[in-house]
Design a protein around this motif. Sequence first.
Motif, PDB file in Angstrom:
ATOM      1  N   ALA A  55       0.828  -1.212   0.000  1.00  0.00           N
ATOM      2  CA  ALA A  55       0.000   0.000   0.000  1.00  0.00           C
ATOM      3  C   ALA A  55       0.860   1.259   0.000  1.00  0.00           C
ATOM      4  O   ALA A  55       0.461   2.286  -0.571  1.00  0.00           O
ATOM      5  CB  ALA A  55      -0.934   0.004   1.213  1.00  0.00           C
ATOM      6  N   LEU A  56       2.032   1.180   0.616  1.00  0.00           N
ATOM      7  CA  LEU A  56       2.943   2.328   0.678  1.00  0.00           C
ATOM      8  C   LEU A  56       3.967   2.338  -0.460  1.00  0.00           C
ATOM      9  O   LEU A  56       4.843   3.204  -0.497  1.00  0.00           O
ATOM     10  CB  LEU A  56       3.704   2.318   2.011  1.00  0.00           C
ATOM     11  N   ALA A  57       3.852   1.380  -1.380  1.00  0.00           N
ATOM     12  CA  ALA A  57       4.819   1.218  -2.477  1.00  0.00           C
ATOM     13  C   ALA A  57       6.243   1.046  -1.927  1.00  0.00           C
ATOM     14  O   ALA A  57       7.203   1.575  -2.468  1.00  0.00           O
ATOM     15  CB  ALA A  57       4.742   2.375  -3.468  1.00  0.00           C
ATOM     16  N   GLN A  58       6.352   0.320  -0.815  1.00  0.00           N
ATOM     17  CA  GLN A  58       7.631  -0.008  -0.199  1.00  0.00           C
ATOM     18  C   GLN A  58       8.016  -1.422  -0.625  1.00  0.00           C
ATOM     19  O   GLN A  58       7.146  -2.241  -0.923  1.00  0.00           O
ATOM     20  CB  GLN A  58       7.516   0.029   1.333  1.00  0.00           C
ATOM     21  N   PRO A  59       9.302  -1.738  -0.632  1.00  0.00           N
ATOM     22  CA  PRO A  59       9.690  -3.121  -0.942  1.00  0.00           C
ATOM     23  C   PRO A  59       9.168  -4.074   0.127  1.00  0.00           C
ATOM     24  O   PRO A  59       9.090  -3.715   1.294  1.00  0.00           O
ATOM     25  CB  PRO A  59      11.217  -3.083  -0.941  1.00  0.00           C
ATOM     26  N   GLU A  60       8.789  -5.271  -0.301  1.00  0.00           N
ATOM     27  CA  GLU A  60       8.360  -6.296   0.643  1.00  0.00           C
ATOM     28  C   GLU A  60       9.618  -6.985   1.152  1.00  0.00           C
ATOM     29  O   GLU A  60      10.139  -7.895   0.518  1.00  0.00           O
ATOM     30  CB  GLU A  60       7.400  -7.270  -0.021  1.00  0.00           C
ATOM     31  N   ALA A  61      10.122  -6.511   2.277  1.00  0.00           N
ATOM     32  CA  ALA A  61      11.380  -7.020   2.811  1.00  0.00           C
ATOM     33  C   ALA A  61      11.323  -7.045   4.330  1.00  0.00           C
ATOM     34  O   ALA A  61      10.720  -6.170   4.952  1.00  0.00           O
ATOM     35  CB  ALA A  61      12.537  -6.141   2.348  1.00  0.00           C
ATOM     36  N   PHE A  62      11.957  -8.061   4.903  1.00  0.00           N
ATOM     37  CA  PHE A  62      12.079  -8.235   6.341  1.00  0.00           C
ATOM     38  C   PHE A  62      13.539  -8.505   6.660  1.00  0.00           C
ATOM     39  O   PHE A  62      14.220  -9.164   5.884  1.00  0.00           O
ATOM     40  CB  PHE A  62      11.255  -9.439   6.823  1.00  0.00           C
ATOM     41  N   GLU A  63      14.019  -8.018   7.776  1.00  0.00           N
ATOM     42  CA  GLU A  63      15.354  -8.330   8.254  1.00  0.00           C
ATOM     43  C   GLU A  63      15.274  -8.651   9.740  1.00  0.00           C
ATOM     44  O   GLU A  63      14.532  -8.002  10.476  1.00  0.00           O
ATOM     45  CB  GLU A  63      16.314  -7.165   8.000  1.00  0.00           C
ATOM     46  N   TRP A  64      16.062  -9.644  10.175  1.00  0.00           N
ATOM     47  CA  TRP A  64      16.025 -10.050  11.567  1.00  0.00           C
ATOM     48  C   TRP A  64      17.275 -10.862  11.886  1.00  0.00           C
ATOM     49  O   TRP A  64      17.991 -11.296  10.984  1.00  0.00           O
ATOM     50  CB  TRP A  64      14.776 -10.886  11.865  1.00  0.00           C
ATOM     51  N   ILE A  65      17.526 -11.050  13.159  1.00  0.00           N
ATOM     52  CA  ILE A  65      18.602 -11.925  13.621  1.00  0.00           C
ATOM     53  C   ILE A  65      17.937 -13.217  14.078  1.00  0.00           C
ATOM     54  O   ILE A  65      17.196 -13.231  15.063  1.00  0.00           O
ATOM     55  CB  ILE A  65      19.418 -11.276  14.757  1.00  0.00           C
ATOM     56  N   GLY A  66      18.202 -14.283  13.347  1.00  0.00           N
ATOM     57  CA  GLY A  66      17.523 -15.558  13.574  1.00  0.00           C
ATOM     58  C   GLY A  66      17.671 -16.111  14.972  1.00  0.00           C
ATOM     59  O   GLY A  66      16.732 -16.700  15.515  1.00  0.00           O
ATOM     60  N   GLU A  67      18.829 -15.920  15.589  1.00  0.00           N
ATOM     61  CA  GLU A  67      19.045 -16.453  16.936  1.00  0.00           C
ATOM     62  C   GLU A  67      18.167 -15.761  17.968  1.00  0.00           C
ATOM     63  O   GLU A  67      17.869 -16.326  19.012  1.00  0.00           O
ATOM     64  CB  GLU A  67      20.514 -16.295  17.357  1.00  0.00           C
ATOM     65  N   LEU A  68      17.741 -14.532  17.695  1.00  0.00           N
ATOM     66  CA  LEU A  68      16.909 -13.789  18.652  1.00  0.00           C
ATOM     67  C   LEU A  68      15.424 -13.958  18.380  1.00  0.00           C
ATOM     68  O   LEU A  68      14.610 -13.828  19.301  1.00  0.00           O
ATOM     69  CB  LEU A  68      17.279 -12.305  18.630  1.00  0.00           C
ATOM     70  N   THR A  69      15.055 -14.195  17.140  1.00  0.00           N
ATOM     71  CA  THR A  69      13.639 -14.349  16.768  1.00  0.00           C
ATOM     72  C   THR A  69      13.509 -15.535  15.802  1.00  0.00           C
ATOM     73  O   THR A  69      13.259 -15.365  14.611  1.00  0.00           O
ATOM     74  CB  THR A  69      13.086 -13.069  16.118  1.00  0.00           C
ATOM     75  N   PRO A  70      13.663 -16.754  16.324  1.00  0.00           N
ATOM     76  CA  PRO A  70      13.727 -17.936  15.457  1.00  0.00           C
ATOM     77  C   PRO A  70      12.452 -18.218  14.666  1.00  0.00           C
ATOM     78  O   PRO A  70      12.509 -18.857  13.631  1.00  0.00           O
ATOM     79  CB  PRO A  70      14.054 -19.077  16.424  1.00  0.00           C
ATOM     80  N   GLY A  71      11.303 -17.742  15.089  1.00  0.00           N
ATOM     81  CA  GLY A  71      10.063 -18.023  14.360  1.00  0.00           C
ATOM     82  C   GLY A  71       9.826 -17.154  13.146  1.00  0.00           C
ATOM     83  O   GLY A  71       8.958 -17.438  12.327  1.00  0.00           O
ATOM     84  N   VAL A  72      10.594 -16.093  12.996  1.00  0.00           N
ATOM     85  CA  VAL A  72      10.344 -15.155  11.891  1.00  0.00           C
ATOM     86  C   VAL A  72      10.624 -15.807  10.546  1.00  0.00           C
ATOM     87  O   VAL A  72       9.840 -15.664   9.603  1.00  0.00           O
ATOM     88  CB  VAL A  72      11.163 -13.858  12.065  1.00  0.00           C
ATOM     89  N   GLY A  73      11.723 -16.528  10.430  1.00  0.00           N
ATOM     90  CA  GLY A  73      12.068 -17.139   9.146  1.00  0.00           C
ATOM     91  C   GLY A  73      10.985 -18.044   8.611  1.00  0.00           C
ATOM     92  O   GLY A  73      10.621 -17.961   7.431  1.00  0.00           O
ATOM     93  N   SER A  74      10.435 -18.894   9.456  1.00  0.00           N
ATOM     94  CA  SER A  74       9.387 -19.801   8.984  1.00  0.00           C
ATOM     95  C   SER A  74       8.099 -19.048   8.672  1.00  0.00           C
ATOM     96  O   SER A  74       7.403 -19.381   7.708  1.00  0.00           O
ATOM     97  CB  SER A  74       9.138 -20.923   9.994  1.00  0.00           C
TER      98      SER A  74
END
Length: 128
Positions: free
Chosen positions: A68-87
């Motif tokens: 809706a904001l014409a922003q890229p669909e992108a996520f960044e995270w540190i897997g060891e701190l938030t392990p559920g984000v990747g899945s």
Amino acid sequence: MSADLDLLQRIDAYLDAAPRTGASTETIGPFTLFVNAGHGWRYYARPTPGAAGHSTDDVRAVRQRQRALAQPEAFEWIGELTPGVGSAVADDGMRVAEHPLMVLADRVGSVPVDGVDAPFTSGAYGRG
């Protein structure tokens, strides 16, 4: 707290703070979306520090807002701190690329800069 966990949390705090200098933020569920309304770097969404329960529905809501904001669909995270984000990101159909987080622990050979007393770190981190 282990030294590795402490270091990851310090890096995560930096990764949350740095985009705020050039973007506004929106909280969408357990994510923070960084929005640069026009010029310069187009930012991403990342887990809000301390938030939990990153579901596919949360990812979908963020992606809808990014579109809706014409922003890229992108996520960044540190897997060891938030392990559920990747899945959750993968389950919503995005490709997940994992990158090692690199930290320069020893400044041998570095040139001191007046007024700067901070460890030099650089990292590459998960990007969905």
